[in-house]
Design a protein around this motif. Structure first.
Motif, PDB file in Angstrom:
ATOM      1  N   LYS A  79      10.618   5.296   0.279  1.00 21.45           N
ATOM      2  CA  LYS A  79      10.592   4.319  -0.800  1.00 21.45           C
ATOM      3  C   LYS A  79       9.435   4.614  -1.737  1.00 21.45           C
ATOM      4  CE  LYS A  79      11.031  -0.517  -1.950  1.00 21.45           C
ATOM      5  NZ  LYS A  79      10.506  -0.236  -3.243  1.00 21.45           N
ATOM      6  N   VAL A  80       9.794   4.919  -2.966  1.00 20.49           N
ATOM      7  CA  VAL A  80       8.825   5.109  -4.038  1.00 20.49           C
ATOM      8  C   VAL A  80       8.521   3.727  -4.609  1.00 20.49           C
ATOM      9  CG1 VAL A  80       8.489   6.157  -6.312  1.00 20.49           C
ATOM     10  CG2 VAL A  80       9.704   7.419  -4.527  1.00 20.49           C
ATOM     11  N   PRO A  81       7.268   3.422  -4.941  1.00 22.80           N
ATOM     12  CA  PRO A  81       6.953   2.097  -5.487  1.00 22.80           C
ATOM     13  C   PRO A  81       7.841   1.742  -6.685  1.00 22.80           C
ATOM     14  CG  PRO A  81       4.938   3.320  -5.058  1.00 22.80           C
ATOM     15  CD  PRO A  81       6.086   4.275  -4.842  1.00 22.80           C
ATOM     16  N   GLY A  82       8.395   0.527  -6.643  1.00 20.98           N
ATOM     17  CA  GLY A  82       9.214   0.038  -7.742  1.00 20.98           C
ATOM     18  C   GLY A  82      10.637   0.558  -7.773  1.00 20.98           C
ATOM     19  N   GLU A  83      11.040   1.335  -6.771  1.00 18.17           N
ATOM     20  CA  GLU A  83      12.395   1.891  -6.730  1.00 18.17           C
ATOM     21  C   GLU A  83      13.061   1.533  -5.405  1.00 18.17           C
ATOM     22  OE1 GLU A  83      12.567   6.077  -7.592  1.00 18.17           O
ATOM     23  OE2 GLU A  83      11.113   5.926  -9.216  1.00 18.17           O
ATOM     24  N   GLU A  84      14.365   1.808  -5.338  1.00 19.46           N
ATOM     25  CA  GLU A  84      15.121   1.639  -4.094  1.00 19.46           C
ATOM     26  C   GLU A  84      14.797   2.797  -3.155  1.00 19.46           C
ATOM     27  OE1 GLU A  84      17.308  -0.926  -3.329  1.00 19.46           O
ATOM     28  OE2 GLU A  84      16.483  -1.822  -5.154  1.00 19.46           O
ATOM     29  N   PHE A  85      15.175   2.643  -1.875  1.00 21.35           N
ATOM     30  CA  PHE A  85      15.020   3.748  -0.933  1.00 21.35           C
ATOM     31  C   PHE A  85      15.830   4.945  -1.413  1.00 21.35           C
ATOM     32  CE2 PHE A  85      13.158   1.002   2.255  1.00 21.35           C
ATOM     33  CZ  PHE A  85      12.400   1.887   3.003  1.00 21.35           C
TER      34      PHE A  85
ATOM     35  N   SER B 172       0.832  -1.205   0.000  1.00 23.34           N
ATOM     36  CA  SER B 172       0.000   0.000   0.000  1.00 23.34           C
ATOM     37  C   SER B 172       0.862   1.248   0.000  1.00 23.34           C
ATOM     38  CB  SER B 172      -0.901   0.021   1.233  1.00 23.34           C
ATOM     39  OG  SER B 172      -1.790  -1.061   1.204  1.00 23.34           O
ATOM     40  N   THR B 173       0.317   2.341  -0.516  1.00 24.28           N
ATOM     41  CA  THR B 173       1.073   3.592  -0.576  1.00 24.28           C
ATOM     42  C   THR B 173       0.281   4.716   0.088  1.00 24.28           C
ATOM     43  OG1 THR B 173       0.148   4.254  -2.711  1.00 24.28           O
ATOM     44  CG2 THR B 173       2.168   2.930  -2.761  1.00 24.28           C
ATOM     45  N   PHE B 174       0.974   5.803   0.310  1.00 22.44           N
ATOM     46  CA  PHE B 174       0.373   7.036   0.793  1.00 22.44           C
ATOM     47  C   PHE B 174       0.975   8.174  -0.009  1.00 22.44           C
ATOM     48  CE2 PHE B 174       3.938   5.936   3.531  1.00 22.44           C
ATOM     49  CZ  PHE B 174       4.677   7.109   3.600  1.00 22.44           C
ATOM     50  N   GLN B 175       0.363   9.336   0.066  1.00 27.64           N
ATOM     51  CA  GLN B 175       0.862  10.518  -0.629  1.00 27.64           C
ATOM     52  C   GLN B 175       1.880  11.220   0.266  1.00 27.64           C
ATOM     53  OE1 GLN B 175       0.368  11.409  -3.726  1.00 27.64           O
ATOM     54  NE2 GLN B 175       1.452  13.337  -3.630  1.00 27.64           N
TER      55      GLN B 175
ATOM     56  N   LEU C  12      12.023   8.827   9.225  1.00 20.86           N
ATOM     57  CA  LEU C  12      12.513  10.174   9.478  1.00 20.86           C
ATOM     58  C   LEU C  12      13.064  10.312  10.885  1.00 20.86           C
ATOM     59  CD1 LEU C  12       9.549  12.514  10.090  1.00 20.86           C
ATOM     60  CD2 LEU C  12       9.175  10.269   9.233  1.00 20.86           C
ATOM     61  N   PRO C  13      13.967  11.288  11.072  1.00 14.92           N
ATOM     62  CA  PRO C  13      14.571  11.488  12.390  1.00 14.92           C
ATOM     63  C   PRO C  13      13.689  12.364  13.285  1.00 14.92           C
ATOM     64  CG  PRO C  13      15.601  12.956  10.804  1.00 14.92           C
ATOM     65  CD  PRO C  13      14.596  12.131  10.046  1.00 14.92           C
ATOM     66  N   ILE C  14      13.306  11.817  14.438  1.00 18.97           N
ATOM     67  CA  ILE C  14      12.555  12.595  15.424  1.00 18.97           C
ATOM     68  C   ILE C  14      13.323  12.531  16.741  1.00 18.97           C
ATOM     69  CG2 ILE C  14      10.355  12.208  14.237  1.00 18.97           C
ATOM     70  CD1 ILE C  14       9.638  10.244  16.499  1.00 18.97           C
ATOM     71  N   SER C  15      12.816  13.144  17.784  1.00 18.43           N
ATOM     72  CA  SER C  15      13.553  13.233  19.047  1.00 18.43           C
ATOM     73  C   SER C  15      13.898  11.866  19.634  1.00 18.43           C
ATOM     74  CB  SER C  15      12.771  14.060  20.065  1.00 18.43           C
ATOM     75  OG  SER C  15      11.532  13.443  20.331  1.00 18.43           O
ATOM     76  N   GLU C  16      13.050  10.869  19.426  1.00 14.17           N
ATOM     77  CA  GLU C  16      13.284   9.539  19.996  1.00 14.17           C
ATOM     78  C   GLU C  16      14.164   8.668  19.110  1.00 14.17           C
ATOM     79  OE1 GLU C  16      10.054  10.764  19.677  1.00 14.17           O
ATOM     80  OE2 GLU C  16       9.902  11.405  21.760  1.00 14.17           O
ATOM     81  N   GLY C  17      14.549   9.154  17.930  1.00 11.13           N
ATOM     82  CA  GLY C  17      15.356   8.363  16.999  1.00 11.13           C
ATOM     83  C   GLY C  17      14.668   8.286  15.649  1.00 11.13           C
ATOM     84  N   SER C  18      14.905   7.217  14.921  1.00 10.11           N
ATOM     85  CA  SER C  18      14.285   7.031  13.617  1.00 10.11           C
ATOM     86  C   SER C  18      12.848   6.557  13.799  1.00 10.11           C
ATOM     87  CB  SER C  18      15.058   6.003  12.791  1.00 10.11           C
ATOM     88  OG  SER C  18      16.343   6.472  12.496  1.00 10.11           O
ATOM     89  N   TYR C  19      11.945   7.117  13.000  1.00  9.81           N
ATOM     90  CA  TYR C  19      10.517   6.808  13.118  1.00  9.81           C
ATOM     91  C   TYR C  19       9.991   6.436  11.750  1.00  9.81           C
ATOM     92  CZ  TYR C  19       5.673   7.235  14.652  1.00  9.81           C
ATOM     93  OH  TYR C  19       4.362   6.981  14.969  1.00  9.81           O
ATOM     94  N   GLY C  20       9.302   5.291  11.659  1.00 14.58           N
ATOM     95  CA  GLY C  20       8.786   4.811  10.389  1.00 14.58           C
ATOM     96  C   GLY C  20       7.302   5.067  10.216  1.00 14.58           C
ATOM     97  N   ILE C  21       6.930   5.363   8.982  1.00 13.34           N
ATOM     98  CA  ILE C  21       5.530   5.593   8.635  1.00 13.34           C
ATOM     99  C   ILE C  21       5.196   4.741   7.418  1.00 13.34           C
ATOM    100  CG2 ILE C  21       3.855   7.296   7.788  1.00 13.34           C
ATOM    101  CD1 ILE C  21       5.423   9.420   9.380  1.00 13.34           C
ATOM    102  N   LEU C  22       4.085   4.013   7.500  1.00 11.91           N
ATOM    103  CA  LEU C  22       3.565   3.218   6.393  1.00 11.91           C
ATOM    104  C   LEU C  22       2.173   3.722   6.037  1.00 11.91           C
ATOM    105  CD1 LEU C  22       4.600  -0.346   7.645  1.00 11.91           C
ATOM    106  CD2 LEU C  22       5.732   1.019   5.883  1.00 11.91           C
TER     107      LEU C  22
ATOM    108  N   PRO D 151       3.787   9.285  -4.660  1.00 14.03           N
ATOM    109  CA  PRO D 151       3.435   8.113  -3.859  1.00 14.03           C
ATOM    110  C   PRO D 151       4.641   7.597  -3.077  1.00 14.03           C
ATOM    111  CG  PRO D 151       3.732   7.480  -6.156  1.00 14.03           C
ATOM    112  CD  PRO D 151       3.840   8.986  -6.095  1.00 14.03           C
ATOM    113  N   CYS D 152       4.349   6.970  -1.961  1.00 12.65           N
ATOM    114  CA  CYS D 152       5.407   6.458  -1.088  1.00 12.65           C
ATOM    115  C   CYS D 152       4.906   5.189  -0.401  1.00 12.65           C
ATOM    116  CB  CYS D 152       5.760   7.524  -0.049  1.00 12.65           C
ATOM    117  SG  CYS D 152       7.096   7.056   1.056  1.00 12.65           S
ATOM    118  N   GLU D 153       5.793   4.196  -0.291  1.00 14.99           N
ATOM    119  CA  GLU D 153       5.449   2.964   0.420  1.00 14.99           C
ATOM    120  C   GLU D 153       5.884   3.015   1.876  1.00 14.99           C
ATOM    121  OE1 GLU D 153       7.366  -0.162  -1.782  1.00 14.99           O
ATOM    122  OE2 GLU D 153       5.736  -0.255  -3.248  1.00 14.99           O
ATOM    123  N   SER D 154       7.006   3.696   2.136  1.00 17.73           N
ATOM    124  CA  SER D 154       7.577   3.719   3.479  1.00 17.73           C
ATOM    125  C   SER D 154       8.405   4.982   3.656  1.00 17.73           C
ATOM    126  CB  SER D 154       8.479   2.483   3.668  1.00 17.73           C
ATOM    127  OG  SER D 154       9.152   2.526   4.888  1.00 17.73           O
TER     128      SER D 154
END
Length: 136
Positions: A53-59, A2-5, A25-35, A19-22
């Motif tokens: 990560k853009v669909p079909g591409e590398e990070f 699944s993707t998000f804008q 980003l750096p926040i105060s607690e460290g690296s934070y992931g969004i799906l 579009p983005c799959e994943s």
């Protein structure tokens, strides 16, 4: 997957929009992931490495400075002062900025000058790290 804008806006340009799959980003607690379909939130972004990560591409990666991220209704907005691809970073310039910031911090000027120098130093060190990671 699944993707998000995703929109990444620096103070001087639209850095990425699409579009983005994943997103990591750096926040105060460290690296934070969004799906896709992440719960709504707002958080501060710290200087560091942003990966997406853009669909079909590398990070893809970027060096980012202070800012904020807003997640709402499967759309993510990242607002930062600066965002740079590793190949855009001038390491010599980053070194000069870091040295100048350290000098200001040692001079014990007014608190706002000290904090400004701290931010400049953090950004310069981050830029050098991101660029050095690319060169490996």
């Amino acid at each position: 997957m699944s993707t998000f804008q995703l929109s990444i806006l620096a103070s001087d340009r639209l850095f990425y929009e699409g579009p983005c799959e994943s997103l990591i980003l750096p926040i105060s607690e460290g690296s934070y992931g969004i799906l896709a379909n992440h719960s709504n939130m707002i958080a501060a972004v710290y200087p560091g490495k942003l990966s997406w990560k853009v669909p079909g591409e590398e990070f893809q990666i970027a060096a980012v400075s202070d800012g904020m991220v807003k997640v709402e209704n499967n759309e993510v907005l990242v607002l930062v002062d600066t965002a740079e691809h590793p190949e855009e970073i001038d390491v010599n310039n980053a070194r000069r900025v870091a040295d100048a910031a350290r000098e200001v911090m040692l001079q014990k000027r007014q608190i706002w000058e000290y904090r400004s120098a701290q931010a400049q130093l953090a950004r310069a060190l981050n830029r050098m790290k991101i660029r050095n990671d690319l060169d490996r």
